[in-house]
Design an enzyme around this catalytic site. Structure first.
Site, PDB file in Angstrom:
ATOM      1  N   CYS A   1      -1.352   8.863   4.489  1.00 40.71           N
ATOM      2  CA  CYS A   1      -1.434   8.567   3.057  1.00 40.71           C
ATOM      3  C   CYS A   1      -2.760   9.058   2.508  1.00 40.71           C
ATOM      4  CB  CYS A   1      -1.276   7.078   2.826  1.00 40.71           C
ATOM      5  SG  CYS A   1      -2.373   6.139   3.872  1.00 40.71           S
TER       6      CYS A   1
ATOM      7  N   GLU B   1       0.878  -1.170   0.000  1.00 38.67           N
ATOM      8  CA  GLU B   1       0.000   0.000   0.000  1.00 38.67           C
ATOM      9  C   GLU B   1       0.915   1.219   0.000  1.00 38.67           C
ATOM     10  OE1 GLU B   1      -2.944  -0.646  -0.689  1.00 38.67           O
ATOM     11  OE2 GLU B   1      -2.890  -2.769  -0.180  1.00 38.67           O
TER      12      GLU B   1
HETATM   13  P1  NAD Z   1       9.154   5.306   3.069  1.00 38.64           P
HETATM   14  O1  NAD Z   1       8.901   4.833   1.685  1.00 38.64           O
HETATM   15  O2  NAD Z   1      10.219   6.286   3.322  1.00 38.64           O
HETATM   16  O3  NAD Z   1       9.487   4.047   4.005  1.00 38.64           O
HETATM   17  C1  NAD Z   1       8.626   2.945   4.099  1.00 38.64           C
HETATM   18  C2  NAD Z   1       9.443   1.740   4.536  1.00 38.64           C
HETATM   19  O4  NAD Z   1      10.303   1.362   3.455  1.00 38.64           O
HETATM   20  C3  NAD Z   1      10.347   2.028   5.738  1.00 38.64           C
HETATM   21  O5  NAD Z   1      10.409   0.892   6.560  1.00 38.64           O
HETATM   22  C4  NAD Z   1      11.681   2.283   5.071  1.00 38.64           C
HETATM   23  O6  NAD Z   1      12.782   2.047   5.916  1.00 38.64           O
HETATM   24  C5  NAD Z   1      11.619   1.267   3.948  1.00 38.64           C
HETATM   25  N1  NAD Z   1      12.567   1.515   2.856  1.00 38.64           N
HETATM   26  C6  NAD Z   1      13.131   2.678   2.472  1.00 38.64           C
HETATM   27  N2  NAD Z   1      13.996   2.458   1.450  1.00 38.64           N
HETATM   28  C7  NAD Z   1      13.946   1.136   1.190  1.00 38.64           C
HETATM   29  C8  NAD Z   1      14.612   0.282   0.267  1.00 38.64           C
HETATM   30  N3  NAD Z   1      15.492   0.752  -0.617  1.00 38.64           N
HETATM   31  N4  NAD Z   1      14.308  -1.038   0.293  1.00 38.64           N
HETATM   32  C9  NAD Z   1      13.405  -1.517   1.161  1.00 38.64           C
HETATM   33  N5  NAD Z   1      12.776  -0.770   2.079  1.00 38.64           N
HETATM   34  C10 NAD Z   1      13.037   0.537   2.088  1.00 38.64           C
HETATM   35  O7  NAD Z   1       7.752   5.812   3.631  1.00 38.64           O
HETATM   36  P2  NAD Z   1       7.425   6.534   5.015  1.00 38.64           P
HETATM   37  O8  NAD Z   1       8.004   7.894   4.982  1.00 38.64           O
HETATM   38  O9  NAD Z   1       7.738   5.651   6.171  1.00 38.64           O
HETATM   39  O10 NAD Z   1       5.836   6.614   4.921  1.00 38.64           O
HETATM   40  C11 NAD Z   1       5.203   7.552   4.122  1.00 38.64           C
HETATM   41  C12 NAD Z   1       4.752   6.954   2.804  1.00 38.64           C
HETATM   42  O11 NAD Z   1       3.946   5.810   3.058  1.00 38.64           O
HETATM   43  C13 NAD Z   1       3.864   7.912   2.035  1.00 38.64           C
HETATM   44  O12 NAD Z   1       4.163   7.812   0.668  1.00 38.64           O
HETATM   45  C14 NAD Z   1       2.464   7.388   2.334  1.00 38.64           C
HETATM   46  O13 NAD Z   1       1.503   7.728   1.369  1.00 38.64           O
HETATM   47  C15 NAD Z   1       2.699   5.919   2.401  1.00 38.64           C
HETATM   48  N6  NAD Z   1       1.672   5.248   3.194  1.00 38.64           N
HETATM   49  C16 NAD Z   1       0.710   4.561   2.524  1.00 38.64           C
HETATM   50  C17 NAD Z   1      -0.319   3.936   3.219  1.00 38.64           C
HETATM   51  C18 NAD Z   1      -1.394   3.177   2.494  1.00 38.64           C
HETATM   52  O14 NAD Z   1      -2.125   2.435   3.144  1.00 38.64           O
HETATM   53  N7  NAD Z   1      -1.525   3.343   1.187  1.00 38.64           N
HETATM   54  C19 NAD Z   1      -0.341   4.014   4.610  1.00 38.64           C
HETATM   55  C20 NAD Z   1       0.671   4.705   5.273  1.00 38.64           C
HETATM   56  C21 NAD Z   1       1.676   5.316   4.546  1.00 38.64           C
END
Ligand code: NAD
Length: 542
Positions: A326, A292
């Protein structure tokens, strides 16, 4: 014991109000004091063993970043490989448990969270993620409790689902967990999501390796301790905070990767998907990819809309939790006939909003999560300040001296394709485009086409015809579509959450649809009287 038990009927946890003098307020303040004083040193947890790697990182309070909250040990490749091994070992026993014994662990966790753990997890979320008491309560208490209670109920429905049997046979589903481990990657912004992503697959018998967000290790660790207190066996969920790219590289190289349960930004998910696809030959089975991702969520007012309701939706939907949801409303479409009233009411409310330390309960907003997020949001504000097509109507001010504070910012653009209307900002910046009333239909198509996302959106109208038309044209624009309501605040069991397009695989967290991704059913056919001749009657002579 032999029985087919019913999981308790789920009910949504009541949101406590934390009014002055209430018991919950007193307990929460005590919880905050306790966690602040502890200066926790958080280990990696693999197979139930706490590992202190000595590579220490800091957890900060976004609203007071000069005062340390905790430190955490960073997992390296060795710990990640140990987690794979621990998952394998734990899997044999965990997968053989009866479903009701597994879900009982999570039902107990839900009960602990509804009682003694509530002030702890809420306090951890307030301190580490800068949520107000209300935002913490609806997330780290209520939503996570709901996930666990509803998922137990959905698990029962899955296990009860069985095929029909013709006379002389008995067909059965053996709802097997996936073969291998599930990799859970969680975002910073919802403690409930951090708790749900590893536990939903675990409930169905899977073993999970969980990489929490490095911006939310503090609350993540408390979730793990809560699960341990509820009786989760060692190794079922390993907790490995660390560098995301390194951990992902190691885990995606394992033939035992059976699934990824991800929530976070679109770009990271696409990268993970690409890396899995590059390695597809090496896996024992096709990994289930559930992600998501981002959004650019809208509020659309029709000329028949109630302007007061629209203004409240903009303020709550756009600025609660500093717009770091989000689902946060971030592009707003208002007809020019309603604009003066909606503008004035919205500005009045924004002027009242207090921003500051969530420990001061009068504040409606806290800080944004960290320096890079602060800088990114500020760059959008400064871009708007320079742009001839944008006008900052409220806010546009910020201060990172003590905490990463950004005031609620309302911007009006003359160009509906301005980047403020297209890109996910993930902060307290809401952009409005005012359209001529007669262009209602064009605006519907504009909303549908102008971003790659499809997560949430809300339409405000009293005209039923307008609601019908919006529902039709915007059908693929939002996985969660609201009528006369703000686009945030989905409740487990009531509005299962997720979007399509570049907002994710839309597997709907908090519904049976999500849980179904974590099983690999085996069908067993048993024949009571097997045939004793290979011949069929049509082959006989007349
Ligand atoms: P992010 O993408 O920075 O991080 C999400 C996760 O991915 C973290 O655990 C991070 O450490 C990990 N990550 C980062 N780089 C990675 C890589 N190269 N390989 C694997 N994992 C990696 O997101 P965030 O700042 O924690 O959250 C905000 C984002 O999440 C926004 O875009 C928001 O819209 C989205 N979000 C979506 C939903 C939904 O249900 N659609 C819900 C909550 C948040």
């Amino acid at each position: 014991m032999s029985s087919i038990p019913n999981a308790p009927e789920p009910r949504n946890e009541k949101v406590l109000d934390y009014a002055p003098g209430s018991r919950e307020r007193q307990e929460l303040k005590a919880g905050i004091g306790k966690l602040r004083g502890e200066q926790a040193e958080i280990p990696v947890v693999v197979g139930g063993r706490e590992i202190r790697t000595g590579e220490l990182r800091k957890s900060i309070m976004p609203h007071n970043h000069t005062v340390p909250l905790a430190t955490w040990h960073k997992a390296g490749t060795a710990e990640v490989l140990q987690a794979v091994q621990a998952a394998k070992e734990a899997s044999r026993e965990w997968a053989s448990w009866r479903w009701e014994d597994r879900v009982a662990v999570f039902l107990r966790a839900a009960d602990l969270l509804a009682n003694s753990w509530r002030p702890i997890l809420n306090a951890a979320t307030m301190l580490g993620q800068s949520k107000t008491a209300h935002q913490a309560e609806i997330d780290s208490a209520c939503e996570l409790i709901d996930f666990w209670r509803y998922n137990a109920h959905f698990a029962q429905r899955i296990f009860a689902e069985q095929p029909r049997s013709a006379p002389g046979t008995w067909n059965r589903f053996d709802h097997r967990p996936l073969e291998g481990f599930v990799y859970a990657v969680t975002p910073f912004n919802f403690t409930a999501i951090a708790g749900n992503l590893p536990t939903a697959p675990a409930m169905l018998g899977n073993v999970v390796i969980w990489k929490p967000s490095d911006k939310a290790v503090f609350s993540g660790y408390h979730i793990l301790k809560l699960l341990e207190a509820a009786g989760l066996p060692p190794g079922v969920i390993s907790f490995i905070p660390g560098t995301a790219s390194e951990i992902t590289e190691t885990l995606l190289s394992s033939p035992d990767l059976a699934g990824i349960h991800y929530t976070g930004s679109t770009s990271v998910f696409e990268r993970i998907w690409g890396e899995v696809s590059d390695r597809i030959d090496g896996y024992r089975s096709y990994p289930r990819l559930v992600g998501e991702t981002g959004g650019k969520d809208f509020i659309l007012a029709h000329p028949s809309a109630d302007p007061v309701a629209v203004s409240v939706a903009i303020v709550r939907g756009g600025f609660e939790y500093q717009g770091q949801k989000c689902s946060a409303a971030s592009r707003i479409f208002i007809p020019d006939s309603l604009w003066p009233e909606i503008r004035d009411r919205t500005l009045e409310m924004i002027a009242e909003i207090r921003v500051g330390d969530p420990e001061d309960f009068r504040n409606f907003m806290g800080a944004v999560i960290d320096r890079s997020s602060f800088d990114n949001i500020v760059s959008y504000i400064e871009d708007a300040r320079q742009s001839d097509e944008a006008e900052i109507l409220a806010g546009g001010t910020y201060d990172d001296g003590e905490g990463f504070f950004i005031d609620p910012t309302l911007i009006k653009v003359s160009n509906p394709s301005h980047r403020l209307m297209r890109e996910e900002i993930f902060g307290p910046v809401v952009t409005v485009y005012v359209y001529p009333d007669r262009e209602w239909e064009e605006v519907l198509h504009l909303i549908d086409r102008s971003t790659p996302y499809g997560l949430t959106g809300g339409v405000f109208a009293t005209s039923r015809a307008a609601i019908l038309q919006a529902g039709e044209v915007l059908r693929n624009t939002a996985g969660n579509f609201y009528i006369n309501d703000k686009p945030t605040g989905a409740v487990v069991g009531e509005q299962p959450f997720g979007g399509a397009r570049k907002s994710g695989t839309n597997d709907k967290a908090g519904s049976i649809l999500n849980l179904q991704r974590w099983i690999s059913p085996r069908v067993i056919k048993e024949t009571f009287h097997p045939p004793t001749s290979y011949r069929y009657p049509f082959m006989d002579d007349a």
